[in-house]
Design a protein around this motif. Structure first.
Motif, PDB file in Angstrom:
ATOM      1  N   PRO A 145       0.601  -1.265   0.020  1.00  0.00           N
ATOM      2  CA  PRO A 145       0.208  -0.080  -0.370  1.00  0.00           C
ATOM      3  C   PRO A 145       0.614   0.923  -0.454  1.00  0.00           C
ATOM      4  CG  PRO A 145       0.281  -0.965   1.693  1.00  0.00           C
ATOM      5  CD  PRO A 145       0.811  -2.153   1.338  1.00  0.00           C
ATOM      6  N   ARG A 146      -0.457   2.432  -0.538  1.00  0.00           N
ATOM      7  CA  ARG A 146       0.674   3.556  -0.567  1.00  0.00           C
ATOM      8  C   ARG A 146       0.878   4.304   0.615  1.00  0.00           C
ATOM      9  NH1 ARG A 146       1.344   6.029  -5.309  1.00  0.00           N
ATOM     10  NH2 ARG A 146       2.843   7.255  -4.283  1.00  0.00           N
ATOM     11  N   GLU A 153      -0.322   6.952   2.033  1.00  0.00           N
ATOM     12  CA  GLU A 153      -1.822   7.819   2.212  1.00  0.00           C
ATOM     13  C   GLU A 153      -2.748   6.637   2.606  1.00  0.00           C
ATOM     14  OE1 GLU A 153      -1.611   7.843  -2.468  1.00  0.00           O
ATOM     15  OE2 GLU A 153      -0.183   8.246  -0.271  1.00  0.00           O
ATOM     16  N   GLU A 154      -2.642   5.188   2.188  1.00  0.00           N
ATOM     17  CA  GLU A 154      -3.246   3.969   2.530  1.00  0.00           C
ATOM     18  C   GLU A 154      -3.697   3.527   3.529  1.00  0.00           C
ATOM     19  OE1 GLU A 154      -4.023   2.188  -1.434  1.00  0.00           O
ATOM     20  OE2 GLU A 154      -2.180   2.544  -1.097  1.00  0.00           O
TER      21      GLU A 154
END
Length: 136
Positions: A51-52, A54-55
């Motif tokens: 995941p990034r 922000e995720e």
């Protein structure tokens, strides 16, 4: 941040006891410099499906809440990385307190007493390297 590992511990008569731990790998959305790959062993390919920031930042914020932070070089390194990541995502990193064990080591380990003051060297010097585990 490409990896973040944290533990919540309770204080007992035997010392610190791990209550819960968490580990996140984060895809930074850009290529990882060769030096970072050399230091961490974490590659672009490994992070491709992770995941990034922000995720997962809300999950990370929920884990930390306002709990005190304790780490090795955390005042100069970890806390600043977390503060900036939280800030980028509209959050605030506000630990109740921060204890940097490196500051303690600088006071109790005399210059030349160890070959360096890196965490593996210090844990070996004090005889507890077998109790310090990595998350990966």
């Amino acid at each position: 941040i490409i990896q973040l590992s944290a533990r919540k511990c309770l204080v007992s008569h035997e010392g610190l006891m791990e209550a819960v731990s968490a580990n996140w790998y984060i895809n930074p959305g850009r290529n990882i410099p060769d030096k970072v790959v050399e230091l961490t062993g974490i590659t672009d390919e490994f992070l491709a499906d992770k995941p990034r920031e922000e995720e997962v930042i809300r999950e990370i914020a929920d884990f930390f809440e306002t709990s005190p932070v304790c780490g090795y070089c955390c005042d100069q390194f970890d806390n600043e990385f977390l503060r900036l990541a939280f800030e980028r995502n509209g959050l605030s990193f506000l630990p109740e307190d921060s204890v940097d064990i490196y500051r303690v080591v600088k006071e109790v380990v005399l210059p030349g007493e160890t070959k360096n003051q890196k965490l593996p060297t210090i844990t070996e010097y004090f005889g507890f390297s077998d109790r310090v585990s990595a998350f990966h």
